[in-house]
Design a protein around this motif. Sequence first.
Motif, PDB file in Angstrom:
ATOM      1  N   ALA A  13     -11.419   9.486   1.777  1.00  0.00           N
ATOM      2  CA  ALA A  13     -10.993   8.088   1.702  1.00  0.00           C
ATOM      3  C   ALA A  13     -11.401   7.460   0.377  1.00  0.00           C
ATOM      4  O   ALA A  13     -10.637   6.703  -0.228  1.00  0.00           O
ATOM      5  N   ARG A  14     -12.604   7.774  -0.078  1.00  0.00           N
ATOM      6  CA  ARG A  14     -13.059   7.244  -1.379  1.00  0.00           C
ATOM      7  C   ARG A  14     -12.119   7.686  -2.497  1.00  0.00           C
ATOM      8  O   ARG A  14     -11.757   6.885  -3.367  1.00  0.00           O
ATOM      9  N   GLU A  15     -11.726   8.953  -2.459  1.00  0.00           N
ATOM     10  CA  GLU A  15     -10.825   9.456  -3.494  1.00  0.00           C
ATOM     11  C   GLU A  15      -9.445   8.805  -3.389  1.00  0.00           C
ATOM     12  O   GLU A  15      -8.824   8.454  -4.400  1.00  0.00           O
ATOM     13  N   ASN A  16      -8.964   8.653  -2.146  1.00  0.00           N
ATOM     14  CA  ASN A  16      -7.649   8.039  -1.960  1.00  0.00           C
ATOM     15  C   ASN A  16      -7.616   6.578  -2.403  1.00  0.00           C
ATOM     16  O   ASN A  16      -6.619   6.101  -2.950  1.00  0.00           O
ATOM     17  N   LEU A  17      -8.707   5.869  -2.158  1.00  0.00           N
ATOM     18  CA  LEU A  17      -8.751   4.434  -2.412  1.00  0.00           C
ATOM     19  C   LEU A  17      -9.141   4.070  -3.837  1.00  0.00           C
ATOM     20  O   LEU A  17      -8.808   2.980  -4.312  1.00  0.00           O
ATOM     21  N   ARG A  18      -9.829   4.972  -4.527  1.00  0.00           N
ATOM     22  CA  ARG A  18     -10.338   4.646  -5.859  1.00  0.00           C
ATOM     23  C   ARG A  18      -9.231   4.164  -6.805  1.00  0.00           C
ATOM     24  O   ARG A  18      -9.419   3.164  -7.524  1.00  0.00           O
ATOM     25  N   PRO A  19      -8.053   4.806  -6.845  1.00  0.00           N
ATOM     26  CA  PRO A  19      -7.020   4.326  -7.776  1.00  0.00           C
ATOM     27  C   PRO A  19      -6.516   2.925  -7.460  1.00  0.00           C
ATOM     28  O   PRO A  19      -5.999   2.235  -8.342  1.00  0.00           O
ATOM     29  N   LEU A  20      -6.660   2.477  -6.206  1.00  0.00           N
ATOM     30  CA  LEU A  20      -6.157   1.163  -5.818  1.00  0.00           C
ATOM     31  C   LEU A  20      -7.104   0.035  -6.216  1.00  0.00           C
ATOM     32  O   LEU A  20      -6.695  -1.118  -6.288  1.00  0.00           O
ATOM     33  N   ARG A  21      -8.367   0.347  -6.423  1.00  0.00           N
ATOM     34  CA  ARG A  21      -9.367  -0.597  -6.912  1.00  0.00           C
ATOM     35  C   ARG A  21      -9.369  -1.901  -6.115  1.00  0.00           C
ATOM     36  O   ARG A  21      -9.139  -2.985  -6.650  1.00  0.00           O
ATOM     37  N   LEU A  22      -9.668  -1.774  -4.829  1.00  0.00           N
ATOM     38  CA  LEU A  22      -9.709  -2.925  -3.929  1.00  0.00           C
ATOM     39  C   LEU A  22     -11.112  -3.507  -3.932  1.00  0.00           C
ATOM     40  O   LEU A  22     -12.033  -2.965  -3.333  1.00  0.00           O
ATOM     41  N   HIS A  23     -11.266  -4.639  -4.579  1.00  0.00           N
ATOM     42  CA  HIS A  23     -12.587  -5.195  -4.816  1.00  0.00           C
ATOM     43  C   HIS A  23     -13.267  -5.694  -3.548  1.00  0.00           C
ATOM     44  O   HIS A  23     -14.487  -5.866  -3.520  1.00  0.00           O
ATOM     45  N   ASN A  24     -12.521  -5.935  -2.483  1.00  0.00           N
ATOM     46  CA  ASN A  24     -13.091  -6.507  -1.263  1.00  0.00           C
ATOM     47  C   ASN A  24     -13.272  -5.485  -0.152  1.00  0.00           C
ATOM     48  O   ASN A  24     -13.462  -5.846   1.007  1.00  0.00           O
ATOM     49  N   LEU A  25     -13.241  -4.202  -0.491  1.00  0.00           N
ATOM     50  CA  LEU A  25     -13.362  -3.134   0.498  1.00  0.00           C
ATOM     51  C   LEU A  25     -14.634  -2.325   0.253  1.00  0.00           C
ATOM     52  O   LEU A  25     -14.888  -1.888  -0.863  1.00  0.00           O
ATOM     53  N   VAL A  66       0.833  -1.207   0.000  1.00  0.00           N
ATOM     54  CA  VAL A  66       0.000   0.000   0.000  1.00  0.00           C
ATOM     55  C   VAL A  66       0.868   1.259   0.000  1.00  0.00           C
ATOM     56  O   VAL A  66       1.704   1.447   0.885  1.00  0.00           O
ATOM     57  N   PRO A  67       0.673   2.150  -0.963  1.00  0.00           N
ATOM     58  CA  PRO A  67       1.464   3.377  -1.056  1.00  0.00           C
ATOM     59  C   PRO A  67       0.984   4.428  -0.051  1.00  0.00           C
ATOM     60  O   PRO A  67       0.093   5.226  -0.328  1.00  0.00           O
ATOM     61  N   ARG A  68       1.578   4.445   1.127  1.00  0.00           N
ATOM     62  CA  ARG A  68       1.105   5.327   2.208  1.00  0.00           C
ATOM     63  C   ARG A  68       1.172   6.798   1.833  1.00  0.00           C
ATOM     64  O   ARG A  68       0.355   7.604   2.300  1.00  0.00           O
ATOM     65  N   HIS A  69       2.117   7.178   0.996  1.00  0.00           N
ATOM     66  CA  HIS A  69       2.250   8.589   0.637  1.00  0.00           C
ATOM     67  C   HIS A  69       1.033   9.119  -0.114  1.00  0.00           C
ATOM     68  O   HIS A  69       0.793  10.324  -0.144  1.00  0.00           O
ATOM     69  N   GLN A  70       0.250   8.226  -0.701  1.00  0.00           N
ATOM     70  CA  GLN A  70      -0.947   8.664  -1.421  1.00  0.00           C
ATOM     71  C   GLN A  70      -2.117   8.950  -0.480  1.00  0.00           C
ATOM     72  O   GLN A  70      -3.166   9.418  -0.922  1.00  0.00           O
ATOM     73  N   ALA A 121       2.200  17.917   1.016  1.00  0.00           N
ATOM     74  CA  ALA A 121       3.239  18.608   1.784  1.00  0.00           C
ATOM     75  C   ALA A 121       3.890  17.695   2.817  1.00  0.00           C
ATOM     76  O   ALA A 121       4.996  17.972   3.293  1.00  0.00           O
ATOM     77  N   LEU A 122       3.213  16.608   3.166  1.00  0.00           N
ATOM     78  CA  LEU A 122       3.726  15.684   4.175  1.00  0.00           C
ATOM     79  C   LEU A 122       4.195  14.362   3.564  1.00  0.00           C
ATOM     80  O   LEU A 122       4.610  13.459   4.283  1.00  0.00           O
ATOM     81  N   ALA A 123       4.134  14.265   2.253  1.00  0.00           N
ATOM     82  CA  ALA A 123       4.428  12.998   1.584  1.00  0.00           C
ATOM     83  C   ALA A 123       5.833  12.486   1.877  1.00  0.00           C
ATOM     84  O   ALA A 123       6.062  11.282   1.964  1.00  0.00           O
ATOM     85  N   ASN A 124       6.795  13.409   2.058  1.00  0.00           N
ATOM     86  CA  ASN A 124       8.163  12.963   2.311  1.00  0.00           C
ATOM     87  C   ASN A 124       8.326  12.350   3.699  1.00  0.00           C
ATOM     88  O   ASN A 124       9.370  11.767   4.003  1.00  0.00           O
ATOM     89  N   GLN A 125       7.296  12.463   4.559  1.00  0.00           N
ATOM     90  CA  GLN A 125       7.323  11.835   5.884  1.00  0.00           C
ATOM     91  C   GLN A 125       6.467  10.563   5.930  1.00  0.00           C
ATOM     92  O   GLN A 125       6.345   9.945   6.981  1.00  0.00           O
ATOM     93  N   ALA A 126       5.894  10.194   4.794  1.00  0.00           N
ATOM     94  CA  ALA A 126       4.894   9.128   4.772  1.00  0.00           C
ATOM     95  C   ALA A 126       5.420   7.797   5.284  1.00  0.00           C
ATOM     96  O   ALA A 126       4.668   7.020   5.881  1.00  0.00           O
ATOM     97  N   TYR A 127       6.692   7.496   5.059  1.00  0.00           N
ATOM     98  CA  TYR A 127       7.212   6.184   5.432  1.00  0.00           C
ATOM     99  C   TYR A 127       8.052   6.223   6.699  1.00  0.00           C
ATOM    100  O   TYR A 127       8.703   5.246   7.054  1.00  0.00           O
ATOM    101  N   TYR A 176      -6.071   4.541   4.725  1.00  0.00           N
ATOM    102  CA  TYR A 176      -4.841   3.742   4.650  1.00  0.00           C
ATOM    103  C   TYR A 176      -4.969   2.391   5.343  1.00  0.00           C
ATOM    104  O   TYR A 176      -4.644   1.347   4.760  1.00  0.00           O
ATOM    105  N   GLN A 177      -5.434   2.398   6.579  1.00  0.00           N
ATOM    106  CA  GLN A 177      -5.534   1.132   7.300  1.00  0.00           C
ATOM    107  C   GLN A 177      -6.522   0.186   6.630  1.00  0.00           C
ATOM    108  O   GLN A 177      -6.303  -1.027   6.595  1.00  0.00           O
TER     109      GLN A 177
END
Length: 250
Positions: free
Chosen positions: A154-166, A65-69, A74-80, A129-130
């Motif tokens: 959350a819907r916007e963040n998750l849509r690109p990942l296309r998780l069929h079971n969520l 899972v790409p946490r930075h997404q 502005a906080l992406a460089n701290q994502a990991y 994310y979780q």
Amino acid sequence: MQPRRPGFPARLDGWAAPRPAAAQPAASTPQGVGLDSAAVRARMVQRLAAGGIRARAVLQAMGQVPRHQFVDSALANQAYEDTSLPIGLAQTISKPSVVARMAELLLGAECAQAAGLGRVLEIGTGCGYQAAVLAGFAREVYSIERLRALHEKARENLRPLRLHNLHLLLGDGMLGYARGAPYAAIIAAAGGDALPPAWCEQLAIGGRLVAPMAGPGGRQVLLVVDRTAQGLTQTVLESVHFVPLKSGIA
């Protein structure tokens, strides 16, 4: 005809339906550069393993899972880094180590199988994310959020990942989601003074609930509740710090 399930079908690129952990590809193969690099997530996974996380399914899901997404650019460089970050509306995304720790505890449920968990209920979607991590080793995930703006984020963040079971729900998390019960596992991302009765009622026999809860002196502790045929057993673990559990929809 069964009623249509809420949420949206989805799929993470290169990641089909959850499979038994032994059959999944390793998550540590470095690819690409920058925050999109699997190597960046692999280093985070290595730190989690060094910190005591042993469940292969959890480590692989965290590596996928790409946490930075899920955080502001502005906080992406701290994502990991192993730190919680603000996501707006006085809410936060939990530390990777806390997400992994709670996920691993869920896999200790009596009804957990080698392939992972069955149906899981998440209280407090937040940025999503979780929920994405849980979808990596659970057959089905229902995630409920009381704040409309976060639910939409959350819907916007998750849509690109296309998780069929969520499946994402807007609602009062203190009421759980009876239509999806019973659940093999329930996980909460907010802590209250007492467990809402609905959570325990919706937990399957052999299931496990992991949630922050007010302990002695008002400090939060991590609480594990197992439901057996004889009733509920509670185990109090380490201190934690989560946002307060609230009712209603806002």
